[in-house]
Structures are given as C-alpha cells and as structure tokens.
Design an enzyme around this catalytic site. Structure first.
Site, PDB file in Angstrom:
ATOM      1  N   GLU A  33       0.866  -1.187   0.000  1.00  0.00           N
ATOM      2  CA  GLU A  33       0.000   0.000   0.000  1.00  0.00           C
ATOM      3  C   GLU A  33       0.896   1.228   0.000  1.00  0.00           C
ATOM      4  O   GLU A  33       1.808   1.343   0.796  1.00  0.00           O
ATOM      5  CB  GLU A  33      -0.943  -0.004   1.199  1.00  0.00           C
ATOM      6  CG  GLU A  33      -1.711   1.298   1.427  1.00  0.00           C
ATOM      7  CD  GLU A  33      -2.496   1.811   0.214  1.00  0.00           C
ATOM      8  OE1 GLU A  33      -3.265   1.027  -0.359  1.00  0.00           O
ATOM      9  OE2 GLU A  33      -2.306   2.983  -0.167  1.00  0.00           O
ATOM     10  N   GLY A  38      -7.171   1.404   3.541  1.00  0.00           N
ATOM     11  CA  GLY A  38      -8.618   1.615   3.407  1.00  0.00           C
ATOM     12  C   GLY A  38      -8.964   2.343   2.115  1.00  0.00           C
ATOM     13  O   GLY A  38     -10.127   2.402   1.716  1.00  0.00           O
ATOM     14  N   GLY A  39      -7.943   2.938   1.470  1.00  0.00           N
ATOM     15  CA  GLY A  39      -8.148   3.547   0.151  1.00  0.00           C
ATOM     16  C   GLY A  39      -9.200   4.641   0.136  1.00  0.00           C
ATOM     17  O   GLY A  39      -9.404   5.360   1.119  1.00  0.00           O
ATOM     18  N   CYS A  41     -12.640   4.661  -0.173  1.00  0.00           N
ATOM     19  CA  CYS A  41     -13.884   4.577   0.610  1.00  0.00           C
ATOM     20  C   CYS A  41     -13.666   5.095   2.031  1.00  0.00           C
ATOM     21  O   CYS A  41     -14.385   5.964   2.511  1.00  0.00           O
ATOM     22  CB  CYS A  41     -14.390   3.139   0.638  1.00  0.00           C
ATOM     23  SG  CYS A  41     -15.817   2.924   1.700  1.00  0.00           S
ATOM     24  N   HIS A 440     -45.574  -1.632   9.866  1.00  0.00           N
ATOM     25  CA  HIS A 440     -46.141  -0.282   9.869  1.00  0.00           C
ATOM     26  C   HIS A 440     -45.648   0.501  11.092  1.00  0.00           C
ATOM     27  O   HIS A 440     -45.583  -0.071  12.172  1.00  0.00           O
ATOM     28  CB  HIS A 440     -47.668  -0.362   9.913  1.00  0.00           C
ATOM     29  CG  HIS A 440     -48.304   0.990  10.066  1.00  0.00           C
ATOM     30  ND1 HIS A 440     -48.408   1.861   8.999  1.00  0.00           N
ATOM     31  CD2 HIS A 440     -48.814   1.620  11.146  1.00  0.00           C
ATOM     32  CE1 HIS A 440     -48.982   2.979   9.430  1.00  0.00           C
ATOM     33  NE2 HIS A 440     -49.232   2.863  10.733  1.00  0.00           N
TER      34      HIS A 440
HETATM   35  C1  LIG Z   1     -16.367  11.333  -2.720  1.00  0.00           C
HETATM   36  C2  LIG Z   1     -16.682   9.879  -2.956  1.00  0.00           C
HETATM   37  C3  LIG Z   1     -17.762   9.312  -2.338  1.00  0.00           C
HETATM   38  C4  LIG Z   1     -18.063   7.975  -2.540  1.00  0.00           C
HETATM   39  N1  LIG Z   1     -19.156   7.444  -1.925  1.00  0.00           N
HETATM   40  C5  LIG Z   1     -19.461   6.140  -2.123  1.00  0.00           C
HETATM   41  C6  LIG Z   1     -20.568   5.560  -1.462  1.00  0.00           C
HETATM   42  O1  LIG Z   1     -21.286   6.208  -0.704  1.00  0.00           O
HETATM   43  N2  LIG Z   1     -20.826   4.241  -1.673  1.00  0.00           N
HETATM   44  C7  LIG Z   1     -20.037   3.480  -2.509  1.00  0.00           C
HETATM   45  O2  LIG Z   1     -20.312   2.292  -2.659  1.00  0.00           O
HETATM   46  N3  LIG Z   1     -18.975   4.019  -3.147  1.00  0.00           N
HETATM   47  C8  LIG Z   1     -18.664   5.316  -2.979  1.00  0.00           C
HETATM   48  N4  LIG Z   1     -17.569   5.839  -3.594  1.00  0.00           N
HETATM   49  C9  LIG Z   1     -16.724   4.958  -4.440  1.00  0.00           C
HETATM   50  C10 LIG Z   1     -15.824   4.086  -3.548  1.00  0.00           C
HETATM   51  O3  LIG Z   1     -15.102   4.921  -2.681  1.00  0.00           O
HETATM   52  C11 LIG Z   1     -14.890   3.208  -4.379  1.00  0.00           C
HETATM   53  O4  LIG Z   1     -15.639   2.565  -5.371  1.00  0.00           O
HETATM   54  C12 LIG Z   1     -14.256   2.185  -3.434  1.00  0.00           C
HETATM   55  O5  LIG Z   1     -13.396   2.852  -2.546  1.00  0.00           O
HETATM   56  C13 LIG Z   1     -13.587   1.030  -4.132  1.00  0.00           C
HETATM   57  O6  LIG Z   1     -12.282   1.267  -4.327  1.00  0.00           O
HETATM   58  P1  LIG Z   1     -11.221   0.128  -4.653  1.00  0.00           P
HETATM   59  O7  LIG Z   1     -11.367  -1.051  -3.761  1.00  0.00           O
HETATM   60  O8  LIG Z   1     -11.265  -0.118  -6.089  1.00  0.00           O
HETATM   61  O9  LIG Z   1      -9.853   0.861  -4.340  1.00  0.00           O
HETATM   62  P2  LIG Z   1      -9.476   2.215  -3.481  1.00  0.00           P
HETATM   63  O10 LIG Z   1     -10.360   2.258  -2.309  1.00  0.00           O
HETATM   64  O11 LIG Z   1      -9.457   3.308  -4.418  1.00  0.00           O
HETATM   65  O12 LIG Z   1      -8.052   1.812  -2.998  1.00  0.00           O
HETATM   66  C14 LIG Z   1      -6.958   1.652  -3.835  1.00  0.00           C
HETATM   67  C15 LIG Z   1      -5.704   1.657  -2.992  1.00  0.00           C
HETATM   68  O13 LIG Z   1      -4.597   1.288  -3.798  1.00  0.00           O
HETATM   69  C16 LIG Z   1      -3.474   2.075  -3.438  1.00  0.00           C
HETATM   70  N5  LIG Z   1      -2.584   2.079  -4.613  1.00  0.00           N
HETATM   71  C17 LIG Z   1      -2.857   2.551  -5.844  1.00  0.00           C
HETATM   72  N6  LIG Z   1      -1.832   2.345  -6.664  1.00  0.00           N
HETATM   73  C18 LIG Z   1      -0.859   1.732  -5.935  1.00  0.00           C
HETATM   74  C19 LIG Z   1       0.441   1.272  -6.234  1.00  0.00           C
HETATM   75  N7  LIG Z   1       0.943   1.352  -7.455  1.00  0.00           N
HETATM   76  N8  LIG Z   1       1.167   0.713  -5.236  1.00  0.00           N
HETATM   77  C20 LIG Z   1       0.649   0.603  -3.994  1.00  0.00           C
HETATM   78  N9  LIG Z   1      -0.593   1.016  -3.647  1.00  0.00           N
HETATM   79  C21 LIG Z   1      -1.338   1.572  -4.619  1.00  0.00           C
HETATM   80  C22 LIG Z   1      -4.081   3.430  -3.109  1.00  0.00           C
HETATM   81  O14 LIG Z   1      -3.227   4.192  -2.280  1.00  0.00           O
HETATM   82  C23 LIG Z   1      -5.367   3.016  -2.404  1.00  0.00           C
HETATM   83  O15 LIG Z   1      -5.195   2.918  -1.016  1.00  0.00           O
HETATM   84  C24 LIG Z   1     -17.233   7.180  -3.395  1.00  0.00           C
HETATM   85  C25 LIG Z   1     -16.113   7.744  -4.004  1.00  0.00           C
HETATM   86  C26 LIG Z   1     -15.835   9.085  -3.792  1.00  0.00           C
HETATM   87  C27 LIG Z   1     -14.618   9.666  -4.457  1.00  0.00           C
END
Ligand SMILES: Cc1cc2nc3c(=O)[nH]c(=O)nc-3n(C[C@H](O)[C@H](O)[C@H](O)COP(=O)(O)OP(=O)(O)OC[C@H]3O[C@@H](n4cnc5c(N)ncnc54)[C@H](O)[C@@H]3O)c2cc1C
Length: 458
Positions: A33, A38-39, A41, A440
């Site tokens: 990472e 937690g990325g 979300c 209800h």
């Molecule tokens: C403002 C906002 C609100 C949202 N609200 C909702 C909601 O209410 N409900 C919902 O279902 N979805 C929502 N989403 C979408 C949701 O956040 C994403 O679909 C979800 O986080 C899935 O992401 P993921 O698992 O693909 O990866 P991410 O959560 O994007 O994580 C990817 C991770 O990979 C790491 N990474 C990337 N490249 C590399 C690399 N080369 N080497 C090492 N690490 C790396 C990053 O640092 C990151 O931690 C929202 C998005 C945004 C922007």
C-alpha cells in the site's frame, strides 16, 4: 522459487479481505500500500462524505426545528472545525483498525510504498523486487482533472483535498452535477456556503431517469443550490482571491465567480504508473484493466479487482469482486461478475436507492413492462417525519413477472431499495413481495401496495 505465494497491491475494499482469506488458506503473501490503508472509501470517499452528510443533515433539521414545534434560541451555526474533527475521528478509527489488522496478520508482510511491475510475476517496491505466481491488483481510481484552459493556474479542490477543509467556503463552485458533486453541493449549502453546480449535460445525475433528475434538481434548488445544466466550462482564471469560471450555455458565455472550486467530473483508474506494459497487462482506451467474468486479466496469474477494472465504481462492487475471486480460487464456487444486479445509492437528502434497470433502459430494451410510482407525500412514515420529498418507482417484466428495476428517491430510499433488490436476486415473481406483510409505519410497507397498482408502461 517466488518470494511469496501471492502479492496484493492496494488496500482498497477488496485487497485486505482477500488477504485474510488467502492467509487463512495457508498462503504466504506480500501486501503493498502506497498511502492510506482503506483507500478511497475509508479516507476520501464513502466514510468521510457520509459522516459529513450527517453533520449537514443535523444543521438542516435544526433550522427546520420550528416545523416540528421545537424552539431553538438564536441562529444555527456550524462549527466547521468540529465537523471536520468528527469526520476525522470516524475515518481514523476505520483506517487504523484495518492497518493494524493487516500489519499483525500472520503470513502477511506489509510493504509501504508504490508498486510497479517489472515482469509478469514480479513487482518492485521501494527498490526491492518481490515475486509471486499470483498477483492481485486493487489499485482503485482518482479524480479526473479535465483539460480546461487555466485550470492548472488556479487552486482547485478534489474529493481528496476537500477532506482537509475545516472552514466554510463563502462560495463553492462545483464542476460536475453527478453523484460526488451533488453530495458535496447539498452538504456545503447546508453548512452555509453559497453553492453553484455546473453540469454539461441537460440535467443532473444524467444517467438516472428524467423524473429522478428533475426531482433532485427541485429539492436542491429549494435549498438554494444554484444549478446550471447544459453548461460547458470553457476556461478558469484567478481573480484576486476568487476563481472565475467561464461557462458557455446555449451559445452564450457567462462567468461564475466563487471563492473555491471543486472538480468532480469523474474518476480515472490508477493504472498509468503501475508498469502494466512490463507485464503485458491489457487495458481499455480509458486505462481500465481488462478482465473476464472471474476478474482474471489477460496475463495468467494476475487479477484486477475494484474500481481499476471498470466493472464497478462502488465499495460494494469492489467487495463483491473480492468474493468472486475468493470463491473461484478457494471454494470451487464459480461465482461471476455477470451474476450481480446493478445497485447503488446517491446520498443526497433524501437519498436515491437504485436497483436494476432505469425506466429509460427498460424502454430501450423493448421489454413489455409494467410500472408503478408513488410520491413520498403518500407515504405515511414520510408524512409523520416531515420528509416528503421524492418518489418511488418500480418496473416489472409483464411476461416473467420479475422486477426489472427500481428507483427509490425518498426518505430511507437507500435502505428501502434492498427489499426490492433481494427479491430480484431471488428471481421470484413480484407477487411474492406483493403478498409479504411489512411493518407499519415504514416506507417499505408501501412497496407491496405499489406492486398492487402496476400499470402498463406506456
Ligand atoms: C467522494 C466519494 C464518495 C463515494 N461514496 C461512495 C458511497 O457512498 N458508496 C459506494 O459504494 N462508493 C462510494 N464511492 C466509491 C468508492 O469509494 C470506491 O468505489 C471504493 O473505494 C472502491 O475502491 P477500490 O477497492 O477499487 O480501491 P481504493 O479504495 O481506491 O483503494 C486503492 C488503494 O490502492 C493504493 N494504490 C494505488 N496504486 C498503488 C500502487 N501502485 N502501489 C501501492 N498502492 C497503490 C491506493 O493508495 C489506495 O489505497 C465514493 C467515491 C468518492 C470519491
């Protein structure tokens, strides 16, 4: 001998859960990472925005207190530092819990750094090369920054930098009237900012049915959000401490001047700096990693999960990707992406819960369909709560009697949609739900009633 049985890149929504399953199956794994566990979300997406939406709702309800016979002395003030601190607390608990879990997981070695492929089964992190026969990509996506003249010369915000704001922008201008932009728009309006939303399409949330888009525009407009649709941004420039956005609409050019600019026009996958060419991993024209129905890339031993594969853009789709990969690899259970039914929510107030096809999609499909709608003004639970904006709509296939799709824009729409979604997964006729006895007073109790009022879709 490879160094590990598996490497997982990215601690988004699918990577960590998959790590738990792989380690449980006795595999030795490396987890990489580069930034925040937690990325999106947890750190800059769902968790913080819904926490902020809750603060905005509290402010809104406090302003409406007199509607309920409640007196609050003085004007309602929002302490943005406290709002941010509350959000930070919720986010930190979630992120720290996940980080700690991964770092103490037996059989899992965590590397903190940016990973890039150097060969099909090898990645480099912080100058160190790691190899494995199975590599799982959960690298997510980030905000798209459009090529607008002048944008690179002005300060602008994205969903990530919005998380650092602990003050009230006097006038927030938002580029993009879709899911992310609309949540921020209503939230900041309720905090007390002037808010302008600029959207190029003829309507907000343009992927939804027209009646849904119009209802959203209506309640945002009533709250004082300035909505500009059919408006193309053609330039941006700094004017003193303000940002001026030049907009073309119906052949006329005008200017919107705000104190802060939020760019929320879409997302792009984090695949441009991953060394995919070194591994020969195929992407589509927009950079999404191409996968099959079990989320395998074109390179044997490499999978792509979550937003980076373009098969979903939600936390639940990323989580479902994890379940599909784990089921196929570890449980001999042939789950597929194509098994899932489209479902998501928009967290405006009231929220929109969506499942399956829109009315427009049903019409396009040429299916013979039935439809039923009900305004929230005719839902007693909504009347009792004084929250009657929006409506619900359900579409049914006339021949199979199965539900094709639904939009619940109204009080608890994000929850109510699940009783419809579950019946869709069960693949049973709508009459099963029509005969269910619901509690209800709830919003869900009207779903069986609505199904008794189906009419041919004209
Ligand atoms: C403002 C906002 C609100 C949202 N609200 C909702 C909601 O209410 N409900 C919902 O279902 N979805 C929502 N989403 C979408 C949701 O956040 C994403 O679909 C979800 O986080 C899935 O992401 P993921 O698992 O693909 O990866 P991410 O959560 O994007 O994580 C990817 C991770 O990979 C790491 N990474 C990337 N490249 C590399 C690399 N080369 N080497 C090492 N690490 C790396 C990053 O640092 C990151 O931690 C929202 C998005 C945004 C922007």
């Amino acid at each position: 001998m490879p160094d590990y049985d598996a490497i997982i890149i990215g601690a988004g929504q699918s990577g960590p859960a998959l790590a738990g399953r792989l380690v449980g199956a006795g595999l030795k794994i490396a987890f990489v990472e580069r930034k925040l566990f937690g990325g999106t979300c947890v750190n800059t997406g769902c968790t913080p925005t819904k926490t902020l939406v809750a603060s905005a709702y509290a402010a809104h309800l406090a302003r409406r207190a007199a509607d309920y016979g409640v007196t609050i002395g003085g004007t309602i003030k929002v302490d943005m530092k406290a709002v941010k601190a509350r959000k930070d607390g919720v986010v930190a608990k979630s992120r720290d819990g996940l980080e700690n879990w991964l770092k103490t997981m037996e059989g899992c070695t965590v590397y903190e750094g940016h990973a890039r492929f150097v060969a099909p089964n090898k990645v480099a992190v912080n100058g160190q090369e790691l190899s494995a026969d199975r590599i799982f990509l959960n690298v997510g996506a980030r905000a798209t920054i459009p090529e607008i003249p002048g944008l690179d010369q002005v300060p602008y915000l994205t969903n990530s930098s919005m998380m650092d704001i602990d003050f009230l922008p006097a006038h927030l201008v938002i580029l993009g009237g879709s899911y992310i932009g609309l949540e921020f728009a209503q939230m900041y309006r309720r905090f007390g900012s002037d808010v302008t939303v600029i959207e190029a399409s003829p309507r907000l949330a343009a992927r939804e049915d027209e009646d849904v888009s119009h209802a959203i525009a209506d309640f945002l407009g009533e709250e004082g959000v300035d909505v500009r649709v059919k408006s193309e941004v053609v330039g941006v420039e700094k004017q003193g401490n303000s940002v001026a956005v030049k907009v073309q609409s119906d052949g006329k050019t005008s200017q919107i001047v705000g104190t802060h600019l939020l760019v929320a026009i879409g997302r792009r996958p984090n695949t441009d700096d991953l060394g995919l060419d070194k591994a020969g991993i195929a992407t589509d024209a927009r950079g999404y990693i191409q996968v099959d129905d079990q989320l395998r890339t074109n390179v044997p031993g490499v999978w792509a999960l979550g937003d980076c594969n373009g098969r979903g853009a939600f936390t639940h789709t990323s989580w479902n990707d994890y379940e599909i990969v784990a089921a196929n690899l570890l449980d001999n259970d042939k789950r597929r992406v194509s098994d899932r039914i489209q479902a998501y929510a928009l967290y405006t107030d009231p929220p929109l819960g969506r499942a399956g096809m829109t009315e427009a999609e049903v019409r396009k499909s040429g299916k013979s369909a039935l439809v039923t709608t009900r305004p929230m003004e005719r839902v007693s639970r909504a009347v009792e709560k004084g929250e009657t904006k929006g409506f619900m709509k359900i579409l049914v296939d006339r021949d199979s009697k199965q539900i094709l799709g639904a939009s619940c824009l109204g009080l608890a729409g994000d929850e109510v949609i699940h009783c419809i979604l579950d019946v869709m997964y069960a693949k049973v006729p709508y009459t099963v739900l029509q005969r269910a006895m619901h509690i209800h007073p709830t919003v869900s109790e009207l779903i069986p009633t609505m199904l008794g009022e189906l009419q041919p879709l004209q």
